[in-house]
Design a protein around this motif. Sequence first.
Motif, mmCIF file in Angstrom:
data_model
loop_
_atom_site.group_PDB
_atom_site.id
_atom_site.type_symbol
_atom_site.label_atom_id
_atom_site.label_comp_id
_atom_site.label_asym_id
_atom_site.label_seq_id
_atom_site.Cartn_x
_atom_site.Cartn_y
_atom_site.Cartn_z
ATOM 1 N N LEU A 1 0.833 -1.192 0.000
ATOM 2 C CA LEU A 1 0.000 0.000 0.000
ATOM 3 C C LEU A 1 0.874 1.250 0.000
ATOM 4 C CD1 LEU A 1 -2.592 -1.248 2.632
ATOM 5 C CD2 LEU A 1 -2.845 -1.211 0.154
ATOM 6 N N ASP A 2 0.263 2.385 -0.201
ATOM 7 C CA ASP A 2 0.992 3.650 -0.212
ATOM 8 C C ASP A 2 1.272 4.062 1.237
ATOM 9 O OD1 ASP A 2 1.833 6.299 -0.328
ATOM 10 O OD2 ASP A 2 0.459 6.826 -1.958
ATOM 11 N N ALA A 3 2.447 3.702 1.738
ATOM 12 C CA ALA A 3 2.801 3.942 3.137
ATOM 13 C C ALA A 3 2.864 5.426 3.458
ATOM 14 C CB ALA A 3 4.133 3.256 3.460
ATOM 15 N N GLU A 4 3.301 6.233 2.505
ATOM 16 C CA GLU A 4 3.356 7.679 2.720
ATOM 17 C C GLU A 4 1.955 8.238 2.964
ATOM 18 O OE1 GLU A 4 5.244 10.852 0.094
ATOM 19 O OE2 GLU A 4 6.778 9.269 0.155
ATOM 20 N N GLU A 5 0.996 7.733 2.201
ATOM 21 C CA GLU A 5 -0.394 8.174 2.361
ATOM 22 C C GLU A 5 -0.942 7.717 3.716
ATOM 23 O OE1 GLU A 5 -3.368 10.565 1.212
ATOM 24 O OE2 GLU A 5 -1.490 10.287 0.158
ATOM 25 N N PHE A 6 -0.542 6.528 4.160
ATOM 26 C CA PHE A 6 -0.927 6.050 5.492
ATOM 27 C C PHE A 6 -0.421 7.010 6.556
ATOM 28 C CE2 PHE A 6 -2.539 2.069 4.165
ATOM 29 C CZ PHE A 6 -3.140 1.508 5.267
ATOM 30 N N ASP A 7 0.836 7.346 6.459
ATOM 31 C CA ASP A 7 1.441 8.248 7.431
ATOM 32 C C ASP A 7 0.692 9.582 7.447
ATOM 33 O OD1 ASP A 7 3.405 8.725 9.414
ATOM 34 O OD2 ASP A 7 4.596 9.873 7.977
ATOM 35 N N THR A 8 0.403 10.102 6.268
ATOM 36 C CA THR A 8 -0.322 11.367 6.162
ATOM 37 C C THR A 8 -1.723 11.237 6.764
ATOM 38 O OG1 THR A 8 0.917 11.941 4.168
ATOM 39 C CG2 THR A 8 -1.152 13.123 4.536
ATOM 40 N N ALA A 9 -2.408 10.129 6.489
ATOM 41 C CA ALA A 9 -3.757 9.927 7.020
ATOM 42 C C ALA A 9 -3.745 9.881 8.549
ATOM 43 C CB ALA A 9 -4.363 8.640 6.461
ATOM 44 N N LEU A 10 -2.719 9.284 9.121
ATOM 45 C CA LEU A 10 -2.633 9.228 10.581
ATOM 46 C C LEU A 10 -2.344 10.606 11.167
ATOM 47 C CD1 LEU A 10 -0.727 5.851 11.000
ATOM 48 C CD2 LEU A 10 -3.116 6.331 11.600
ATOM 49 N N ILE A 11 -1.624 11.417 10.436
ATOM 50 C CA ILE A 11 -1.312 12.770 10.906
ATOM 51 C C ILE A 11 -2.511 13.697 10.737
ATOM 52 C CG2 ILE A 11 0.090 14.825 10.443
ATOM 53 C CD1 ILE A 11 2.392 12.815 9.695
ATOM 54 N N ASP A 12 -3.146 13.657 9.573
ATOM 55 C CA ASP A 12 -4.227 14.621 9.327
ATOM 56 C C ASP A 12 -5.588 14.187 9.886
ATOM 57 O OD1 ASP A 12 -5.471 12.936 7.407
ATOM 58 O OD2 ASP A 12 -4.626 14.023 5.700
ATOM 59 N N GLY A 13 -5.700 12.942 10.326
ATOM 60 C CA GLY A 13 -6.918 12.492 10.989
ATOM 61 C C GLY A 13 -8.142 12.399 10.092
ATOM 62 N N ARG A 14 -7.936 12.140 8.811
ATOM 63 C CA ARG A 14 -9.063 12.143 7.863
ATOM 64 C C ARG A 14 -10.109 11.058 8.135
ATOM 65 N NH1 ARG A 14 -5.348 10.439 2.770
ATOM 66 N NH2 ARG A 14 -4.082 11.985 3.817
#
Length: 172
Positions: free
Chosen positions: A105-118
């Motif tokens: 999966l797109d790990a960078e997007e995972f990291d961003t999702a955990l940070i931005d709380g989407r």
Amino acid sequence: MSDSSPDRVAVPVLDVWCELQCPDCRGALDDLRALRARYGDRLEVRLRHFPLEKHKHAFAAAQAVEEAVEQGQGWAYVETVLGRVEELAREGEPFLVQVARELGLDAEEFDTALIDGRHILIVDADQAEGKAIGVTGTPTYVIGGERLDGGKSQEGLRERIEEITDRLLAEQ
């Protein structure tokens, strides 16, 4: 998390109130696999989030599941993380991103999702609904209006879920 699509005929729904840092939920994996194998698309199995305060990384894990769903690998992600609850407890959010990477999966997007709380609203809504229907621990199953508590024991629950599912399918 749901495997449903708008074009599907109505099928019985098994809501599984779960959290990914819960050893009892890991124990329920074999039953969930067996139910999914037995019924296929005749039973919709929905993972519902119920992160417990006693598990430090459960809320982040619930958000990560929703990102995995967005990227098309919800159940694979759930099974991988649940199979390694000790690693999640030790490593926290970096472990959630690592699992995403392992699954391609797109790990960078995972990291961003955990940070931005989407995905926080989805997790909060599941938890609120769970509390409203009396969920107090995980795993808890709801099917055909019946709530089954798997946090005390999994014994006999798969059989009871199968009885209810078979009855609901016969009624269709």
